[in-house]
Design a protein around this motif. Structure first.
Motif, PDB file in Angstrom:
ATOM      1  N   PRO A  11       0.841  -1.206   0.000  1.00 10.47           N
ATOM      2  CA  PRO A  11       0.000   0.000   0.000  1.00 10.47           C
ATOM      3  C   PRO A  11       0.870   1.247   0.000  1.00 10.47           C
ATOM      4  N   TRP A  12       0.257   2.379  -0.129  1.00  9.02           N
ATOM      5  CA  TRP A  12       0.963   3.659  -0.059  1.00  9.02           C
ATOM      6  C   TRP A  12       1.150   4.011   1.412  1.00  9.02           C
ATOM      7  N   TRP A  13       2.363   3.830   1.926  1.00  7.49           N
ATOM      8  CA  TRP A  13       2.645   4.080   3.340  1.00  7.49           C
ATOM      9  C   TRP A  13       3.008   5.541   3.556  1.00  7.49           C
ATOM     10  N   VAL A  14       2.408   6.156   4.581  1.00  6.82           N
ATOM     11  CA  VAL A  14       2.767   7.514   4.983  1.00  6.82           C
ATOM     12  C   VAL A  14       2.891   7.533   6.506  1.00  6.82           C
ATOM     13  N   VAL A  15       3.646   8.474   7.006  1.00  7.08           N
ATOM     14  CA  VAL A  15       3.812   8.641   8.448  1.00  7.08           C
ATOM     15  C   VAL A  15       2.962   9.824   8.901  1.00  7.08           C
ATOM     16  N   LEU A  16       2.187   9.638   9.965  1.00  9.74           N
ATOM     17  CA  LEU A  16       1.371  10.735  10.485  1.00  9.74           C
ATOM     18  C   LEU A  16       2.269  11.898  10.868  1.00  9.74           C
ATOM     19  N   GLU A  17       1.833  13.090  10.508  1.00 11.56           N
ATOM     20  CA  GLU A  17       2.643  14.281  10.750  1.00 11.56           C
ATOM     21  C   GLU A  17       2.882  14.473  12.246  1.00 11.56           C
ATOM     22  N   PRO A  18       4.141  14.528  12.678  1.00 11.16           N
ATOM     23  CA  PRO A  18       4.423  14.727  14.102  1.00 11.16           C
ATOM     24  C   PRO A  18       4.511  16.204  14.433  1.00 11.16           C
ATOM     25  N   PRO A  19       4.266  16.579  15.691  1.00 13.33           N
ATOM     26  CA  PRO A  19       4.519  17.966  16.087  1.00 13.33           C
ATOM     27  C   PRO A  19       6.013  18.215  16.141  1.00 13.33           C
ATOM     28  N   PRO A  20       6.434  19.467  16.094  1.00 11.30           N
ATOM     29  CA  PRO A  20       7.877  19.741  16.121  1.00 11.30           C
ATOM     30  C   PRO A  20       8.498  19.338  17.453  1.00 11.30           C
ATOM     31  N   VAL A  21       9.708  18.829  17.393  1.00  9.54           N
ATOM     32  CA  VAL A  21      10.437  18.454  18.603  1.00  9.54           C
ATOM     33  C   VAL A  21      11.273  19.647  19.034  1.00  9.54           C
ATOM     34  N   PRO A  68       5.406  11.861  20.877  1.00  7.89           N
ATOM     35  CA  PRO A  68       4.635  10.662  20.583  1.00  7.89           C
ATOM     36  C   PRO A  68       5.391   9.740  19.633  1.00  7.89           C
ATOM     37  N   GLY A  69       5.195   8.449  19.794  1.00  6.21           N
ATOM     38  CA  GLY A  69       5.835   7.497  18.903  1.00  6.21           C
ATOM     39  C   GLY A  69       5.318   7.629  17.484  1.00  6.21           C
ATOM     40  N   GLU A  70       6.136   7.239  16.538  1.00  8.98           N
ATOM     41  CA  GLU A  70       5.786   7.359  15.126  1.00  8.98           C
ATOM     42  C   GLU A  70       4.674   6.377  14.763  1.00  8.98           C
ATOM     43  N   ILE A  71       3.755   6.841  13.926  1.00  7.31           N
ATOM     44  CA  ILE A  71       2.674   6.001  13.431  1.00  7.31           C
ATOM     45  C   ILE A  71       2.685   6.049  11.909  1.00  7.31           C
ATOM     46  N   ALA A  72       2.769   4.882  11.284  1.00  7.71           N
ATOM     47  CA  ALA A  72       2.696   4.768   9.829  1.00  7.71           C
ATOM     48  C   ALA A  72       1.302   4.282   9.445  1.00  7.71           C
ATOM     49  N   LEU A  73       0.762   4.862   8.383  1.00  9.06           N
ATOM     50  CA  LEU A  73      -0.595   4.572   7.943  1.00  9.06           C
ATOM     51  C   LEU A  73      -0.570   4.018   6.526  1.00  9.06           C
ATOM     52  N   ALA A  74      -1.291   2.926   6.305  1.00  3.34           N
ATOM     53  CA  ALA A  74      -1.460   2.384   4.959  1.00  3.34           C
ATOM     54  C   ALA A  74      -2.624   3.120   4.309  1.00  3.34           C
ATOM     55  N   LEU A  75      -2.297   4.032   3.394  1.00  3.63           N
ATOM     56  CA  LEU A  75      -3.349   4.813   2.727  1.00  3.63           C
ATOM     57  C   LEU A  75      -3.922   3.982   1.580  1.00  3.63           C
ATOM     58  N   HIS A  76      -4.840   3.123   1.943  1.00  2.00           N
ATOM     59  CA  HIS A  76      -5.493   2.217   1.002  1.00  2.00           C
ATOM     60  C   HIS A  76      -6.989   2.487   1.117  1.00  2.00           C
ATOM     61  N   GLY A  77      -7.497   3.337   0.241  1.00  2.00           N
ATOM     62  CA  GLY A  77      -8.902   3.738   0.344  1.00  2.00           C
ATOM     63  C   GLY A  77      -9.149   4.702   1.478  1.00  2.00           C
ATOM     64  N   LEU A  78      -8.114   5.437   1.880  1.00  2.00           N
ATOM     65  CA  LEU A  78      -8.217   6.346   3.013  1.00  2.00           C
ATOM     66  C   LEU A  78      -7.545   7.688   2.707  1.00  2.00           C
ATOM     67  N   SER A  79      -7.934   8.690   3.491  1.00  2.00           N
ATOM     68  CA  SER A  79      -7.320  10.012   3.448  1.00  2.00           C
ATOM     69  C   SER A  79      -6.868  10.378   4.847  1.00  2.00           C
ATOM     70  N   VAL A  80      -5.932  11.332   4.929  1.00  7.49           N
ATOM     71  CA  VAL A  80      -5.455  11.793   6.232  1.00  7.49           C
ATOM     72  C   VAL A  80      -5.182  13.286   6.155  1.00  7.49           C
ATOM     73  N   ALA A  81      -5.566  13.995   7.207  1.00  2.14           N
ATOM     74  CA  ALA A  81      -5.317  15.438   7.309  1.00  2.14           C
ATOM     75  C   ALA A  81      -4.960  15.757   8.741  1.00  2.14           C
ATOM     76  N   THR A  82      -4.067  16.740   8.910  1.00  2.00           N
ATOM     77  CA  THR A  82      -3.616  17.159  10.237  1.00  2.00           C
ATOM     78  C   THR A  82      -3.757  18.657  10.377  1.00  2.00           C
ATOM     79  N   SER A  83      -4.285  19.080  11.518  1.00  2.00           N
ATOM     80  CA  SER A  83      -4.342  20.497  11.886  1.00  2.00           C
ATOM     81  C   SER A  83      -3.415  20.702  13.073  1.00  2.00           C
ATOM     82  N   GLY A  84      -2.513  21.700  12.981  1.00  4.60           N
ATOM     83  CA  GLY A  84      -1.561  21.916  14.070  1.00  4.60           C
ATOM     84  C   GLY A  84      -1.365  23.383  14.381  1.00  4.60           C
ATOM     85  N   ASP A  85      -1.036  23.670  15.640  1.00  2.06           N
ATOM     86  CA  ASP A  85      -0.852  25.073  16.045  1.00  2.06           C
ATOM     87  C   ASP A  85       0.545  25.585  15.722  1.00  2.06           C
ATOM     88  N   TYR A  86       1.398  24.746  15.133  1.00  2.00           N
ATOM     89  CA  TYR A  86       2.787  25.104  14.872  1.00  2.00           C
ATOM     90  C   TYR A  86       3.018  25.524  13.420  1.00  2.00           C
TER      91      TYR A  86
END
Length: 360
Positions: A230-240, A248-266
């Motif tokens: 699948p199309w693997w992507v890593v969830l956007e982390p906040p700045p260190v 937070p630990g890294e999370i990889a997502l299999a984008l197979h019929g899915l979408s992902v969006a992140t809203s951040g204050d940074y």
């Protein structure tokens, strides 16, 4: 330690023999876009076709372009009805529904408030001498927005076509929107996601079911790569930051019929007297959020929904946002700043249900 998120359903359709990854990209919506397609070959002119899809979104829904359809609505006379093209009407209708379900934590009609804080088309938040709105001005903005009622009226053909509006497909008919006077639409928290869905729909219409689409960091994937992965992507982390005790630990997502969006204050903010003023505005208070959330990520079949809901949940904060995510069945990840540095992570039950065993 890397954790992985897997979709609940995996289609067994693999790319055709001889497939390769074809790359496309460009600029739109003040950011970049990219498309990866797994196929033996792609139709000629696909790059231009994809660019036209995004140009159409900008022409209808950009609050940065004064000649867009949205810009014309924002300048319309008080008490007037404005005809909207089908895509614009669909996106605004969906945004208004998220506003209702979130109790106004997200509001596509709060552009005047965003502008006052220097995050709109006029900018200013990052300019020397910028002055944030006074308490009196904030109260005035709240009262002004409370007195404005935006009404939507679907055309007959549009009303029949609105089922499944989130898929980014073409619609028939359109509708109209009432301008009570002074309302400034701002679809920045949903238009990029819609653009992603629009590109995905375009690719599927061209007979290309295996792809990864990205616009300004919002993504949607379908099918598989030529190697069967699948199309693997890593969830956007906040700045260190140096003061962070933990991330937070890294999370990889299999984008197979899915979408992902992140809203951040940074992403966009300004500092005044040690206080961070984020670009995410709470329309209910007419002021930037101050709830400790560094980011919210939403995984959803449709990117427009992931985009809008990530903003709404960010405004609500971890407790109210989590409650709404559970009610709506949203896969959401909340990353909260700690008082002494570092972050804590909170996952909704639909997000936890996607977690596979930990992988080192």
């Amino acid at each position: 330690m890397r954790r992985i998120l897997l979709p609940h359903q995996i289609a067994d359709l693999a790319p055709l023999a001889g497939s390769a990854v074809h790359r496309f990209g460009g600029l739109s919506m003040g950011t970049s876009w990219s498309v990866l397609v797994a196929a033996p070959a792609v139709p000629p002119g696909l790059q231009a076709l994809l660019q036209r899809q995004l140009d159409s979104v900008v022409g209808e829904m950009s609050h940065w372009e004064p000649d867009s359809d949205l810009g014309r609505y924002n300048r319309a006379a008080p008490g007037s009805w404005q005809q909207l093209l089908p895509a614009f009407f669909d996106v605004l209708s969906f945004a208004m529904e998220v506003a209702r379900l979130s109790g106004g934590a997200y509001d596509p009609c709060a552009g005047a408030i965003v502008n006052a804080w220097g995050f709109g088309p006029g900018g200013g938040h990052d300019q020397p001498g910028f002055a944030a709105p006074t308490a009196a001005r904030v109260a005035e903005l709240r009262a002004q927005r409370a007195g404005q009622q935006v009404l939507l009226e679907a055309g007959q053909a549009q009303a029949a076509a609105q089922r499944g509006m989130q898929d980014g497909g073409p619609r028939a008919g359109g509708g109209r929107a009432y301008q009570p006077g002074g309302v400034q639409l701002d679809l920045s928290a949903v238009a990029k996601g819609y653009g992603v869905d629009r590109l995905a729909h375009c690719l599927m219409a061209q007979g290309l079911p295996h792809f990864l689409v990205e616009v300004g960091g919002e993504l949607r994937g379908a099918g598989m790569k030529p190697d069967g992965q699948p199309w693997w992507v890593v969830l956007e982390p906040p700045p260190v930051e140096a003061s962070d005790a933990a991330a937070p630990g890294e999370i990889a997502l299999a984008l197979h019929g899915l979408s992902v969006a992140t809203s951040g204050d940074y992403r966009r903010y300004f500092l005044r007297d040690g206080t961070r003023y984020a670009h995410t505005i709470d329309p209910r208070s007419a002021a930037p959020i101050d709830n400790g959330l560094a980011s919210v990520t939403v995984v959803h079949p449709h990117c427009m929904a992931a985009d809008a809901w990530s903003t709404a949940l960010t405004v609500l904060g971890v407790q109210q946002g989590m409650a709404l995510a559970e009610r709506q069945g949203l896969a959401a990840r909340f990353v909260l700043r700690g008082a002494a540095g570092g972050y804590t992570e909170h996952l909704s039950s639909p997000m936890r249900a996607m977690l596979d065993d930990d992988v080192n």
